[in-house]
Design an enzyme around this catalytic site. Sequence first.
Site, short mmCIF file in Angstrom:
data_model
loop_
_atom_site.label_atom_id
_atom_site.label_comp_id
_atom_site.label_asym_id
_atom_site.label_seq_id
_atom_site.Cartn_x
_atom_site.Cartn_y
_atom_site.Cartn_z
NE ARG A 1 70.02 51.80 25.78
CZ ARG A 1 68.97 51.17 26.27
NH1 ARG A 1 68.38 51.62 27.35
NH2 ARG A 1 68.47 50.11 25.70
CB SER B 1 104.35 36.68 48.40
OG SER B 1 103.19 36.48 47.63
CG ASN C 1 93.72 32.85 49.67
OD1 ASN C 1 93.12 33.77 49.11
ND2 ASN C 1 94.40 31.94 49.01
CG ASP C 2 96.06 31.15 55.48
OD1 ASP C 2 95.10 30.64 56.08
OD2 ASP C 2 96.86 30.50 54.79
CB CYS D 1 100.63 34.61 45.99
SG CYS D 1 100.98 34.16 47.70
N GLY E 1 64.01 47.65 30.78
CA GLY E 1 62.69 47.10 31.06
C GLY E 1 62.33 47.02 32.53
CD GLU F 1 100.31 32.33 54.60
OE1 GLU F 1 99.31 32.15 53.90
OE2 GLU F 1 101.25 31.52 54.64
CE LYS G 1 63.64 57.20 27.04
NZ LYS G 1 63.86 55.88 26.49
N GLY H 1 99.75 36.66 51.52
CA GLY H 1 98.82 35.53 51.37
C GLY H 1 97.49 35.99 51.92
NE ARG I 1 102.49 27.59 50.23
CZ ARG I 1 101.16 27.65 50.30
NH1 ARG I 1 100.58 28.79 50.65
NH2 ARG I 1 100.42 26.62 49.98
CG MET J 1 62.35 51.49 36.92
SD MET J 1 63.19 52.93 37.49
CE MET J 1 64.29 53.22 36.15
CE1 TYR K 1 104.29 38.32 43.08
CE2 TYR K 1 106.29 39.60 43.50
CZ TYR K 1 105.47 38.51 43.79
OH TYR K 1 105.80 37.63 44.77
CG HIS L 1 64.21 41.47 28.84
ND1 HIS L 1 64.36 40.31 29.56
CD2 HIS L 1 64.47 42.47 29.70
CE1 HIS L 1 64.67 40.61 30.81
NE2 HIS L 1 64.74 41.92 30.92
NE ARG M 1 98.03 27.51 47.38
CZ ARG M 1 97.26 28.33 46.67
NH1 ARG M 1 97.15 28.19 45.36
NH2 ARG M 1 96.61 29.31 47.27
NE ARG N 1 59.56 56.73 25.73
CZ ARG N 1 59.21 55.72 24.93
NH1 ARG N 1 59.50 54.49 25.27
NH2 ARG N 1 58.60 55.96 23.80
#
Length: 918
Positions: free
Chosen positions: A371, A804, A808-809, A871, A113, A785, A31, A806, A657, A115, A891, A489, A598, A104
């Site tokens: 702003r 690739s 997650n694992d 992946c 809103g 992985e 501000k 993996g 896979r 503060m 990729y 708001h 998969r 302000r």
Amino acid sequence: MATKKAIKYVYFFGGGKADGNESMKNLLGGKGANLAEMAGHPALRLPVPPGFTVTTDVCTYYYANKRTYPKILTAQVNASLAKMEQLTGKKFGDVNNPLLLSVRSGARKSMPGMMETILNVGLNEQTIKGLIAQSGDERFAYDAYRRLIMMYADVVMEKAAGIEPKGGKGIRKVLDEQLEHIKKQYDYKSDTDLTADQLKELVKSYKKTVRKILGKEFPDDPAEQLWGGIGAVFASWNGKRAIEYRRIEKIPHEWGTAVNVQAMVFGNMGDDSCTGVAFTRNPGNGENQFYGEYLVNAQGEDVVAGIRTPAPVNEYSMNEQSKHYTSLEKLMPALYKELYSYQKRLEKHYKDMQDIEFTIEKGKLYMLQCRVGKRNGVAAVRMATEMYKERLIDAKTAIMRVAPNQLVELLLPMLDPKAELTQIVIAKGLPAGPGGAKGRVVFSSAEAVEWASRGEKVILVREETSPEDVDGMHKAQAILTTKGGMTSHAALVARGWGKCCIVGCNDIEIHQEAKYFKAKNDTIIKEGEWISLNGTKGLVYEGQMPLVDIDIEKNQSYKDLMKLVDGVKQIGVRANAETPEDAAAAVKFGAEGIGLFRTEHMFYGEGSEAPLFELRKMIVSKTEKERRAALNGLFKYVKQDVKATLKVMSGHPVTIRLLDPPLHEFVPHDKEKLRQLSKELGISMSMLNRRVLALHENNPMLGHRGVRLGISYPEITEMQVRAIFEATAELVKAGKKAMPEIMVPVTVIAHELRHQKEIVDKVYAEVCAKYKMKRIPYLYGTMIETPRAALRADYMAKVADFFSFGTNDLTQMSFGFSRDDIGGFLPKYLDLKILPDDPFQTIDQDGIGQLIKAGTDNGRKTKPNLKVGICGEHGGDPASVKFCHRIGMNYVSCSPFRVPIARLAAAQAAIEHPRRKK
Ligand code: PEP
Ligand code: MG
């Protein structure tokens, strides 16, 4: 001796000049920096009431030094005050011609809103006489005085002093009730009906109440008021709701806030005064139209608070609720023209949509704030592409303007239009947040949080929302308010989050205590009952309505943006997909291939009964003969599945896979299924039970899965590879460009890859011979992985054509956090900031990131052109996509719906860290 230059803690603006500018947001807050820019930049020099900004450094100092200020601050504040007095011709604390101030907050990033604000600072029993003389309006002056007492008592004397209100009822509420009491007594509808004498009495009773409840006098000394206000703003940075908001918005707690002190101008000095909020373009849909609302004879807070329904600034801004009001353009045409030209100037200068606040005091226009305006995803995409076409911004800026996750809103489901035709609209409001939503009605933020924690989908219905409601708003599917306009708001916050939201819906009446609402057509909806919202049109329906997906191809702005995106991104985006339908959707979203198919998919859901039975047979087989028989049964399903997807993806690579089934998930438990199996296999039930029991593993995620299965039972790999090669051969013969990539999961060592490769080579030769083909196109690669595979990537790459990750694992095995059980402890980790994010959602770049980078680099030491992708779920997370770009992956692959998000993130990464062209 050279004297050390004193640190500048106070930045002045006004009279066509400013000490600061827009680039100083860290120091002056958003501000303050923009006020300086508006007031002082030669291209703008807008009529900004003079004032000064106390820097965020002072906030840091304040918290580091037991809530005290640097010594020099008083002198700097007084010097700026003197300049303000000179420019306005008024004097702070003067009895005849007093200068009044607003105080302000203003952090680096706007926190709507969250503060505190105090207006009319400098008023007391003496200076009020001067204000009456200046304005010629006693009623107005006492109204200003009572507002000051209320705000000051609330913000400075109660909240900042850390006083917990008795029975939860704060001083503001107590004072508010006194005002309501008078209104009721005289049957007044609005605050403005109170007479000067009544307000005078109210001031007296306010002061008495403050003394009684807070045990202190309301201070009459203007300087004490000013410093009390400054301190309260700093204290509000660490108020409960500000902290909560920062947590949701990920704003660092160390930033601190600045304080802006500015000469008051009054939008409530009569009918030739007003105050408003406007946007240089429509923040709801992005259209290039000046859009805003205003209230005659009102103060700024009244617009944002949503207490009165505001009038439109022009015809374009009219809506159902405001169409009966006179627009500013009609009411004050010259001033509207002036405002219109300022907003044009502002947008041209900032090259972005601006959210502006203005006040007209007795026929003179003042600009109070500007702003960058918040906008929803739909509007963000439209504004970015249109500004690019208008040559206001370049392609790179347009790409950077849209946050990747905002694209989710363009793909957001909407209420099924066919169902809407058959339903009665029970109420209409303003369309503040697009998309559709359905949920069960709750009437408080606390209930929204509580219900949502039980997994309920809720819609929060309120008269209006305030910063205290933020948590509940966040947890709700959608928000519906009965009051307020497009700048209230609720609208502001929902827009920021891209949440479905309807505001100003005065067709419904909330009975808070009895927990129900009544719509205009007398429909009654009780707590817990379902409603559905069309946030794009502002329509409310009873009950649960179906949601449908949006056809993104019809959105021209989206298409324009994606064209720009594809022009700059340097990393491919593929999709994780297992069915021809998913593959087709992925292509529509711009996927350049499939990064993870998969195979297990065929054993879940519709049509899975037959292949699942064969799989189960295979799982419980004991001998190779039994297993081969089951695999023979499975072969046709695998081939058919692979072939259909390869066909849809003709011309694009498809990474298939090999089976990685969590075996225990597929073992049947119900008696009937077991009986069928025993019959089919020709073995007794007790024998079958023994086999099933033997399959039990204590740690299935670290058990007999992935490549381990193919090593134990080579015939499983053989069957799959044969299915892939035969499908490919048939497609190639039919003129299709099938490009399979065979991927081996959960490997730890290159020997596993070699072992499997021998099977692949053998089957390859057999299939080539069967189809009389010299060559069948394919690649052979592995998932990375496990941490060991990442560390030994140089060896893995000797056998693999591609990697690739993996993730997650890889995350599970490196952290030692179970993918399926992290919910038990993660929330605490996030709360305590032990972890910044859920590592299963966004790549832990410091730890897992090192493994990925080392794996990629080492793999390429062996094979410089090794193709590397990702992946795991992280492939659709913008921060992770950017990381993958930076470390040189080829990729990323993610679920089809996240493909546009990943594409945009990839383009932004290319802009932020361009790769050198080879
Ligand atoms: C992975 O582990 O990241 C992965 C993609 O495989 P899955 O989620 O099937 O284990
Ligand atoms: Mg895995």
